[in-house]
Design an enzyme around this catalytic site. Sequence first.
Site, PDB file in Angstrom:
ATOM      1  N   ASP A  79      -4.397  -8.714 -21.202  1.00  0.00           N
ATOM      2  CA  ASP A  79      -5.822  -8.400 -21.080  1.00  0.00           C
ATOM      3  C   ASP A  79      -6.617  -8.921 -22.271  1.00  0.00           C
ATOM      4  O   ASP A  79      -7.848  -9.010 -22.199  1.00  0.00           O
ATOM      5  CB  ASP A  79      -6.011  -6.876 -21.032  1.00  0.00           C
ATOM      6  CG  ASP A  79      -6.195  -6.328 -19.629  1.00  0.00           C
ATOM      7  OD1 ASP A  79      -6.771  -7.048 -18.792  1.00  0.00           O
ATOM      8  OD2 ASP A  79      -5.775  -5.193 -19.391  1.00  0.00           O
ATOM      9  N   LYS A 100      -3.108  -7.323  -7.786  1.00  0.00           N
ATOM     10  CA  LYS A 100      -2.466  -7.993  -8.928  1.00  0.00           C
ATOM     11  C   LYS A 100      -0.976  -8.177  -8.650  1.00  0.00           C
ATOM     12  O   LYS A 100      -0.412  -9.250  -8.886  1.00  0.00           O
ATOM     13  CB  LYS A 100      -2.646  -7.165 -10.213  1.00  0.00           C
ATOM     14  CG  LYS A 100      -4.043  -7.272 -10.801  1.00  0.00           C
ATOM     15  CD  LYS A 100      -4.291  -6.211 -11.870  1.00  0.00           C
ATOM     16  CE  LYS A 100      -5.756  -6.272 -12.308  1.00  0.00           C
ATOM     17  NZ  LYS A 100      -6.166  -5.153 -13.143  1.00  0.00           N
ATOM     18  N   GLN A 125      -4.162  -0.422 -16.597  1.00  0.00           N
ATOM     19  CA  GLN A 125      -5.425  -0.455 -15.847  1.00  0.00           C
ATOM     20  C   GLN A 125      -6.408   0.553 -16.438  1.00  0.00           C
ATOM     21  O   GLN A 125      -6.076   1.715 -16.669  1.00  0.00           O
ATOM     22  CB  GLN A 125      -5.139  -0.139 -14.361  1.00  0.00           C
ATOM     23  CG  GLN A 125      -6.340  -0.248 -13.448  1.00  0.00           C
ATOM     24  CD  GLN A 125      -6.878  -1.670 -13.297  1.00  0.00           C
ATOM     25  OE1 GLN A 125      -6.139  -2.634 -13.398  1.00  0.00           O
ATOM     26  NE2 GLN A 125      -8.166  -1.792 -13.067  1.00  0.00           N
TER      27      GLN A 125
HETATM   28  N1  GUN Z   1     -10.595  -2.329 -15.331  1.00  0.00           N
HETATM   29  C1  GUN Z   1     -11.627  -3.125 -14.962  1.00  0.00           C
HETATM   30  N2  GUN Z   1     -11.427  -4.385 -15.397  1.00  0.00           N
HETATM   31  C2  GUN Z   1     -10.241  -4.391 -16.054  1.00  0.00           C
HETATM   32  C3  GUN Z   1      -9.496  -5.398 -16.710  1.00  0.00           C
HETATM   33  O1  GUN Z   1      -9.890  -6.573 -16.802  1.00  0.00           O
HETATM   34  N3  GUN Z   1      -8.330  -4.995 -17.256  1.00  0.00           N
HETATM   35  C4  GUN Z   1      -7.888  -3.705 -17.196  1.00  0.00           C
HETATM   36  N4  GUN Z   1      -6.728  -3.409 -17.773  1.00  0.00           N
HETATM   37  N5  GUN Z   1      -8.556  -2.744 -16.585  1.00  0.00           N
HETATM   38  C5  GUN Z   1      -9.732  -3.086 -16.018  1.00  0.00           C
END
Ligand code: GUN
Length: 297
Positions: free
Chosen positions: A121, A54, A98
């Site tokens: 998100d 990311k 995350q």
């Molecule tokens: N863990 C797995 N997928 C995601 C996501 O789309 N966003 C976040 N913040 N954590 C994750």
Amino acid sequence: MSAQIIDGKAFAAKVRGQVAEHVTRIKEENGITPGLAVVLVGEDPASQVYVRSKGKQTVEAGMNSYEHKLDADTSQDDLLKLIADLNADKDVHGILVQLPLPKHLNEDLVINSIAPEKDVDGFHISNVGLLGTGQKSMVPCTPLGCLMMLRDYHGSLSGMNAVVIGRSNIVGKPMAQLLLGDSCTVTIAHSRTKDLPAVVRGADIVVAAVGRPEMVPGDWIKPGATVIDVGINRIDKPEGGTRLVGDVDYASCAEVAGAVTPVPGGVGPMTIACLLANTVTACCRIHGLVEPEGLTA
Ligand code: GUN
């Protein structure tokens, strides 16, 4: 029939290009650089890989990336204090914590402490409510990526029967809302669904998001249907080593479906591309700028 492969890798590259173009314009015309803060608590190896990826792609799109890596035993108060600081930081337009978080942290409380306009998100209850009522919101990245691919392939989705397998807050539920927003007739199937094969056989669009390797065989698929495989599962190979597979049995589904996303190279790359898109969208909304077209629902 042999299904058309929906190339998520190529599509994601196109989305990243559109994001980068918009970032350049915002920088030149408004002197603002969109910024994304990613918070990782603990050392989960898969999460570390995602967070690194990311950060790299954020910088490649011309945006600022702020990484906050916290110890696994970080207290809830310390995490909430960091989020409050990021909420107040003018250089930060998107905040992503995350998941999963270590067990001692309250995930709902943490997510709902993020300022909704910076919630790239789309997990904050305000954004969930806005999406559910058809209002402008931040949209969760993975379902947004799936929707973009479906719209690109079909044009209109109106009147199609869509079955979403899986009812998670991250994928299944928001995916169903987005498909409903595009006038599909939507069924959410899950582990207690009776006669799942029959339910899936009625679908023009199947979105598989259960996290069970190769669970959906080709004989569940209606001939010509579009299959979107959200699963990313690592399994052992008989000859040793491992490989990635989806929630769909790719070989048998590709015989029957009209179109299918591969794993890897399907939904996966679209998720981070949509995170970048959401960061630009958030930046534009916060500053009252024109939003990029085609990069949100
Ligand atoms: N863990 C797995 N997928 C995601 C996501 O789309 N966003 C976040 N913040 N954590 C994750």
